[in-house]
Design a protein around this motif. Structure first.
Motif, mmCIF file in Angstrom:
data_model
loop_
_atom_site.group_PDB
_atom_site.id
_atom_site.type_symbol
_atom_site.label_atom_id
_atom_site.label_comp_id
_atom_site.label_asym_id
_atom_site.label_seq_id
_atom_site.Cartn_x
_atom_site.Cartn_y
_atom_site.Cartn_z
ATOM 1 N N LEU A 1 0.829 -1.222 0.000
ATOM 2 C CA LEU A 1 0.000 0.000 0.000
ATOM 3 C C LEU A 1 0.855 1.260 0.000
ATOM 4 C CD1 LEU A 1 -2.406 -1.212 2.835
ATOM 5 C CD2 LEU A 1 -3.000 -1.071 0.411
ATOM 6 N N GLY A 2 2.163 1.076 -0.065
ATOM 7 C CA GLY A 2 3.047 2.243 -0.071
ATOM 8 C C GLY A 2 3.344 2.787 1.307
ATOM 9 N N VAL A 3 3.075 1.985 2.339
ATOM 10 C CA VAL A 3 3.359 2.440 3.711
ATOM 11 C C VAL A 3 4.082 1.315 4.458
ATOM 12 C CG1 VAL A 3 1.390 4.027 3.752
ATOM 13 C CG2 VAL A 3 1.081 1.687 4.591
ATOM 14 N N LEU A 4 4.373 1.570 5.725
ATOM 15 C CA LEU A 4 4.938 0.517 6.567
ATOM 16 C C LEU A 4 4.025 0.341 7.777
ATOM 17 C CD1 LEU A 4 8.001 1.690 8.679
ATOM 18 C CD2 LEU A 4 6.474 3.283 7.534
ATOM 19 N N PRO A 5 4.222 -0.690 8.564
ATOM 20 C CA PRO A 5 3.365 -0.856 9.734
ATOM 21 C C PRO A 5 3.460 0.380 10.638
ATOM 22 C CG PRO A 5 4.652 -2.843 9.359
ATOM 23 C CD PRO A 5 5.198 -1.787 8.436
ATOM 24 N N GLY A 6 2.327 0.736 11.242
ATOM 25 C CA GLY A 6 2.325 1.931 12.105
ATOM 26 C C GLY A 6 1.909 1.649 13.532
ATOM 27 N N PHE A 7 1.441 0.409 13.786
ATOM 28 C CA PHE A 7 0.977 0.079 15.143
ATOM 29 C C PHE A 7 1.932 -0.909 15.829
ATOM 30 C CE2 PHE A 7 -3.883 0.800 14.121
ATOM 31 C CZ PHE A 7 -3.648 2.163 14.012
ATOM 32 N N GLY A 8 3.235 -0.760 15.539
ATOM 33 C CA GLY A 8 4.233 -1.544 16.275
ATOM 34 C C GLY A 8 4.779 -2.755 15.540
ATOM 35 N N GLY A 9 4.369 -2.963 14.294
ATOM 36 C CA GLY A 9 4.757 -4.182 13.572
ATOM 37 C C GLY A 9 6.254 -4.349 13.389
ATOM 38 N N THR A 10 6.966 -3.272 13.062
ATOM 39 C CA THR A 10 8.408 -3.426 12.827
ATOM 40 C C THR A 10 9.124 -3.789 14.131
ATOM 41 O OG1 THR A 10 8.831 -1.060 13.203
ATOM 42 C CG2 THR A 10 8.440 -1.738 10.914
ATOM 43 N N GLN A 11 8.555 -3.376 15.238
ATOM 44 C CA GLN A 11 9.215 -3.614 16.522
ATOM 45 C C GLN A 11 8.840 -4.959 17.135
ATOM 46 O OE1 GLN A 11 11.597 -1.322 17.394
ATOM 47 N NE2 GLN A 11 11.024 -0.716 15.314
ATOM 48 N N ARG A 12 7.536 -5.243 17.158
ATOM 49 C CA ARG A 12 7.120 -6.488 17.850
ATOM 50 C C ARG A 12 7.409 -7.735 17.009
ATOM 51 N NH1 ARG A 12 2.817 -2.947 19.741
ATOM 52 N NH2 ARG A 12 3.242 -2.481 21.917
ATOM 53 N N LEU A 13 7.274 -7.633 15.682
ATOM 54 C CA LEU A 13 7.563 -8.812 14.846
ATOM 55 C C LEU A 13 9.030 -9.226 15.022
ATOM 56 C CD1 LEU A 13 5.789 -10.511 12.849
ATOM 57 C CD2 LEU A 13 6.972 -9.340 11.004
ATOM 58 N N ALA A 14 9.922 -8.244 15.012
ATOM 59 C CA ALA A 14 11.353 -8.536 15.171
ATOM 60 C C ALA A 14 11.644 -9.107 16.554
ATOM 61 C CB ALA A 14 12.175 -7.282 14.927
ATOM 62 N N ARG A 15 10.938 -8.632 17.554
ATOM 63 C CA ARG A 15 11.173 -9.169 18.901
ATOM 64 C C ARG A 15 10.633 -10.589 19.029
ATOM 65 N NH1 ARG A 15 11.612 -3.843 19.480
ATOM 66 N NH2 ARG A 15 12.565 -2.889 21.328
ATOM 67 N N ILE A 16 9.564 -10.898 18.329
ATOM 68 C CA ILE A 16 8.956 -12.232 18.451
ATOM 69 C C ILE A 16 9.729 -13.274 17.647
ATOM 70 C CG2 ILE A 16 6.904 -13.587 17.735
ATOM 71 C CD1 ILE A 16 5.205 -11.206 18.733
ATOM 72 N N MET A 17 10.070 -12.978 16.392
ATOM 73 C CA MET A 17 10.663 -14.018 15.545
ATOM 74 C C MET A 17 12.112 -13.744 15.157
ATOM 75 S SD MET A 17 8.590 -13.457 11.932
ATOM 76 C CE MET A 17 7.030 -13.927 12.631
ATOM 77 N N GLY A 18 12.686 -12.674 15.666
ATOM 78 C CA GLY A 18 14.055 -12.316 15.282
ATOM 79 C C GLY A 18 14.025 -11.393 14.079
ATOM 80 N N ARG A 19 15.091 -10.604 13.922
ATOM 81 C CA ARG A 19 15.110 -9.578 12.885
ATOM 82 C C ARG A 19 15.057 -10.143 11.484
ATOM 83 N NH1 ARG A 19 19.450 -4.913 13.958
ATOM 84 N NH2 ARG A 19 18.663 -4.089 15.911
ATOM 85 N N SER A 20 15.753 -11.266 11.260
ATOM 86 C CA SER A 20 15.891 -11.775 9.906
ATOM 87 C C SER A 20 14.538 -12.239 9.358
ATOM 88 C CB SER A 20 16.908 -12.918 9.910
ATOM 89 O OG SER A 20 17.007 -13.475 8.645
#
Ligand code: CAA
Length: 258
Positions: A135-154
């Motif tokens: 959609l031309g945007v990035l997550p805005g409700f914490g997705g970049t932060q919580r996804l990386a914390r849950i499954m690792g950055r890669s």
């Protein structure tokens, strides 16, 4: 709570259901307000020991409401992200365990909402992802932060860059889901887990949540010090005396939550 969010509390377990099925439970102002009200109400009810969060119909939540966001200015977009993040942090910080019953699509803000929960149980029909880049945007409700914390950055970067939508089995492999069950078993299984948690010493369970949430992002020394303080704190509760006395007396404990 309002037209789009229901809260039922029974036997110490709260069930929050998002029901805006005409938009696959997309997060608009009303749904966000309903979620906030529901968790504020849960916070005021001392009988609650665990919460289940789910969606009505075929979606958990299909994301933030794209139709509402389409004409945002950058200033409006920032305010929307900050509001969503504040409400999602309220859910994450709710002092008792919250279980996401992921019944279907958990996309964008829906995946982000599931990630504020402590445990995620998925139906075999669940689909998850962060498709914002489509959609031309990035997550805005914490997705970049919580996804990386849950499954690792890669693994998180792979999903965030590609916008790929994954099924329940892949979500389980990546650690996004704790368990996958048949659709008809989803709520019964979540109830079973919530009831098992509700039977434990409530202050101890709540301190576990606080220790993990607050202690694991910083240095180990901070986490260990927090754990020792909380451990000490449980020794000021009646439930510690009851739990240890019951063990010694070889009988089940009767916890009071104090
Ligand atoms: N926002 C607003 N409306 C949505 C929506 C959303 N996120 N997701 C679905 N809907 C609406 C559709 O527009 C449609 O409404 P109409 O009947 O009025 O056309 C209705 O819900 C049913 O949806 P579909 O007809 O598309 O259903 P489908 O079964 O064919 O497809 C789907 C399901 C794959 C989930 C598809 O709806 C979809 O891709 N949805 C968008 C998913 C998405 O991109 N989410 C991320 C949003 S951005 C975000 O969340 C940002 C953030 O981090 C804060």
């Amino acid at each position: 709570m309002n037209d789009h969010v229901r809260l039922v509390i029974e036997n110490g377990i709260g069930v929050v259901t998002i029901d805006r099925q005409e938009a696959l439970n997309a997060l608009d102002d009303g749904v966000l307000a309903g979620l906030e009200e529901a968790f504020l109400a849960l916070g005021r009810d001392p009988s609650v020991r665990a919460v289940i969060l789910t969606g009505a119909g075929k979606a958990f939540v299909a994301g933030a409401d794209i139709k509402a966001m389409a004409a945002f200015t950058p200033v409006e977009a920032r305010a929307f992200a900050q509001r969503g993040q504040r409400i999602f942090t309220l859910i994450e910080d709710y002092p008792h365990p919250v279980i996401a019953a992921v019944n279907g699509y958990a996309l964008g803000g829906g995946c982000e909402l599931a990630m504020t929960c402590d445990i995620r149980i998925a139906s075999e029909k669940a689909k998850a992802g962060q498709p914002e880049v489509n959609l031309g945007v990035l997550p805005g409700f914490g997705g970049t932060q919580r996804l990386a914390r849950i499954m690792g950055r890669s693994a998180a970067k792979y999903l965030l860059f590609t916008g790929e939508v994954i099924g329940a089995a892949r979500g389980l492999e990546l650690g996004l889901f704790n368990e996958v069950v048949a659709p008809e078993n989803l709520l019964p299984r979540c109830m079973e887990i919530a009831a098992a948690i509700a039977a434990k010493a409530p202050v101890a369970v709540s301190f576990v949540k606080h220790a993990v949430n607050e202690g694991t992002d910083g240095p180990m020394a901070h986490g260990l010090s927090l754990e020792a303080e909380l451990f000490a704190g449980t020794f000021g509760t009646q439930d510690q005396k009851e739990g240890m006395r019951a063990f010694i007396d070889k009988r089940p404990p009767q916890f009071l939550g104090k």
